[in-house]
Design a protein around this motif. Structure first.
Motif, PDB file in Angstrom:
ATOM      1  N   ILE A 123       0.852  -1.192   0.000  1.00  0.00           N
ATOM      2  CA  ILE A 123       0.000   0.000   0.000  1.00  0.00           C
ATOM      3  C   ILE A 123       0.886   1.239   0.000  1.00  0.00           C
ATOM      4  O   ILE A 123       1.862   1.323   0.749  1.00  0.00           O
ATOM      5  CB  ILE A 123      -0.922   0.030   1.236  1.00  0.00           C
ATOM      6  N   TYR A 130      -5.153   1.947   5.907  1.00  0.00           N
ATOM      7  CA  TYR A 130      -5.695   0.607   5.702  1.00  0.00           C
ATOM      8  C   TYR A 130      -5.761  -0.099   7.050  1.00  0.00           C
ATOM      9  O   TYR A 130      -5.124   0.314   8.020  1.00  0.00           O
ATOM     10  CB  TYR A 130      -4.831  -0.200   4.722  1.00  0.00           C
ATOM     11  N   TRP A 137      -1.500   7.733 -10.614  1.00  0.00           N
ATOM     12  CA  TRP A 137      -0.506   7.902  -9.561  1.00  0.00           C
ATOM     13  C   TRP A 137       0.818   7.278  -9.987  1.00  0.00           C
ATOM     14  O   TRP A 137       0.837   6.208 -10.603  1.00  0.00           O
ATOM     15  CB  TRP A 137      -0.974   7.239  -8.263  1.00  0.00           C
ATOM     16  N   ARG A 162      -9.696  -1.942  -8.750  1.00  0.00           N
ATOM     17  CA  ARG A 162     -10.796  -0.991  -8.951  1.00  0.00           C
ATOM     18  C   ARG A 162     -11.582  -1.227 -10.240  1.00  0.00           C
ATOM     19  O   ARG A 162     -11.023  -1.519 -11.298  1.00  0.00           O
ATOM     20  CB  ARG A 162     -10.244   0.434  -8.950  1.00  0.00           C
ATOM     21  N   GLY A 165      -9.196  -0.915   2.711  1.00  0.00           N
ATOM     22  CA  GLY A 165      -8.920   0.506   2.571  1.00  0.00           C
ATOM     23  C   GLY A 165      -9.948   1.196   1.706  1.00  0.00           C
ATOM     24  O   GLY A 165     -11.096   0.747   1.613  1.00  0.00           O
ATOM     25  N   GLN A 166      -9.536   2.268   1.059  1.00  0.00           N
ATOM     26  CA  GLN A 166     -10.443   3.084   0.259  1.00  0.00           C
ATOM     27  C   GLN A 166     -10.284   2.770  -1.223  1.00  0.00           C
ATOM     28  O   GLN A 166      -9.166   2.522  -1.696  1.00  0.00           O
ATOM     29  CB  GLN A 166     -10.165   4.565   0.508  1.00  0.00           C
ATOM     30  N   THR A 167     -11.386   2.807  -1.954  1.00  0.00           N
ATOM     31  CA  THR A 167     -11.341   2.590  -3.398  1.00  0.00           C
ATOM     32  C   THR A 167     -10.418   3.623  -4.046  1.00  0.00           C
ATOM     33  O   THR A 167     -10.508   4.817  -3.761  1.00  0.00           O
ATOM     34  CB  THR A 167     -12.752   2.701  -4.005  1.00  0.00           C
ATOM     35  N   THR A 218      -7.070   3.526  -3.724  1.00  0.00           N
ATOM     36  CA  THR A 218      -5.767   3.531  -3.056  1.00  0.00           C
ATOM     37  C   THR A 218      -4.714   2.907  -3.968  1.00  0.00           C
ATOM     38  O   THR A 218      -4.906   1.798  -4.473  1.00  0.00           O
ATOM     39  CB  THR A 218      -5.836   2.741  -1.739  1.00  0.00           C
ATOM     40  N   PHE A 243      -1.687   6.331   2.693  1.00  0.00           N
ATOM     41  CA  PHE A 243      -3.040   5.822   2.478  1.00  0.00           C
ATOM     42  C   PHE A 243      -3.403   4.846   3.600  1.00  0.00           C
ATOM     43  O   PHE A 243      -2.704   3.850   3.812  1.00  0.00           O
ATOM     44  CB  PHE A 243      -3.150   5.142   1.109  1.00  0.00           C
ATOM     45  N   TYR A 252      -4.923  -0.148  -8.480  1.00  0.00           N
ATOM     46  CA  TYR A 252      -5.704   0.615  -7.520  1.00  0.00           C
ATOM     47  C   TYR A 252      -6.694  -0.285  -6.792  1.00  0.00           C
ATOM     48  O   TYR A 252      -7.348  -1.141  -7.404  1.00  0.00           O
ATOM     49  CB  TYR A 252      -6.436   1.752  -8.239  1.00  0.00           C
TER      50      TYR A 252
END
Length: 378
Positions: free
Chosen positions: A190, A196, A354, A265, A221-223, A225, A194, A288
């Motif tokens: 990760i 998690y 990213w 994702r 975690g978050q979509t 990341t 970010f 992601y």
């Protein structure tokens, strides 16, 4: 009465110890796939010619089947940290011992059990002191049962994570330069910054499609990341799988490790530059976090919670890549250890992609040419 009780306790302790090491011996011999002596039932006798032919057939079978069959990787974060820091700090000196050898030495004494930090530290310190006193590692381990097994097994797990490399750093004048280093060249899966959460979920049950065990480690975690390549390697698998959703499989350059990143994702799962055969470096953004999978239809979100499924498979022989011979290890402790090195990333607002901030050169990748259309690096 107390004397009798003490004697009984000692007898039970000895019996328990013998039973434990007998079980460990049987387990290790099965894992090693070693050629144990064949016992003939019924006292059968062979002629000399038949015996020679049987020996030849047995030799062929052993040569074709002479690889490790299973690895229980139970090395703790504490042990990984202690071994690594000694390796790094003594590199280039006469006292240097690789972290893999330190761990293999300890495992040979503990039967691969690392749940007691004091015992682990004591074992490592003993080897360090003997090497500092001028002893040779080969002499110290020559008669140590199963050291060679643990050395090979742990090399398969950790072999690409520590070594020489170059990475960008900013000097006192603010100038970015490449700096040569020795140490940890693997990264946490990760990206830095970010959030998690995780826990040791290896082996828990899964029911989609069929009853099975969870052979990986989930990081919630978050979509969106950014997901990071743990080790340098090449993309061996890329695309949709109904169990893992959008996923990426990266093989280490030595062929021993296969890293599996799944449930990426929806709509934009991984870097657009990637394709099968692409070379990636440890610390690169490869995809992601999402919650795709559990569907035969591509690009479907059918996982309840956003997370990265991170798996690590060992491959001593290509026959183990798929099927009943697969070796997946519990990498929870490894992920915890790798938290010390997270890749710093930045976002291109125009492309919404990213990228890593600090570029890296890994000698292990020099033998592999980047594909002509692979443009992740300047």
């Amino acid at each position: 009465m107390r004397r009798i009780l003490l004697i009984n306790l000692l007898i039970l302790s000895v019996f328990a110890s013998v039973s434990y090491w007998t079980a460990q011996k049987e387990k290790l011999e099965a894992a090693m796939g070693s050629g144990m002596e064949t016992v003939l039932e019924g006292g059968e006798e062979f002629s000399a010619a038949e015996s020679d032919m049987e020996d030849d057939r047995e030799e062929v079978r052993e040569e074709a089947d002479d690889f490790i069959k299973w690895v229980d990787f139970d090395v703790s974060k504490f042990a990984l940290t202690e071994a690594y820091e000694y390796d790094r700090d003594t590199y280039g000196t006469s006292d240097h011992i690789s972290w893999i050898d330190l761990l293999a030495w300890t495992a040979a004494y503990t039967g691969g059990v690392f749940d007691n930090d004091r015992t682990v530290y004591s074992c490592m310190t003993e080897l360090e002191e003997q090497i500092a006193a001028g002893e040779e590692l080969g002499n110290l381990t020559a008669e140590l049962p199963y050291f060679s097994y643990y050395q090979e097994a742990y090399t398969a797990v950790l072999g690409g994570m520590v070594g020489e490399y170059e990475i960008e750093e900013t000097d006192e004048d603010g100038k970015v330069t490449m700096v040569k280093k020795y140490g940890l060249k693997a990264f946490h899966p990760i990206a830095k910054g970010f959030p998690y959460t995780d826990y040791d979920d290896f082996g828990v049950s899964r029911s989609y499609g069929y009853e099975r065990q969870h052979l990986g480690h989930d990081l919630m975690g978050q979509t969106g990341t950014p997901v990071i390549a743990v080790e340098s390697g090449y993309v061996e698998a890329l695309g949709w799988n109904q169990y893992g959703g959008w996923r990426i499989g990266i093989r280490s350059f030595d062929g021993l490790r296969y890293y599996y990143y799944a449930h990426l994702r929806q709509g934009f799962p991984y870097q657009p530059d990637l394709e099968e055969g692409s070379v990636v470096l440890a610390g690169d953004v490869i995809g992601y976090m999402g919650h795709t999978g559990y569907s035969a239809q591509e690009d479907t979100n059918n996982i309840d919670e956003t997370h990265l499924h991170f798996g690590m498979q060992l491959i001593f022989d290509e026959s183990q890549k798929e099927g009943n011979g697969e070796i997946w290890i519990d990498c929870y402790q490894i992920v915890g250890f790798l938290y010390r090195q997270q890749s710093e990333v930045e976002r291109d607002d125009e492309t919404k992609v990213w990228r890593r901030v600090w570029q890296m050169k890994d000698p292990a990748a020099e033998a592999y040419e980047r594909t002509r259309d692979f443009s992740m690096y300047p």
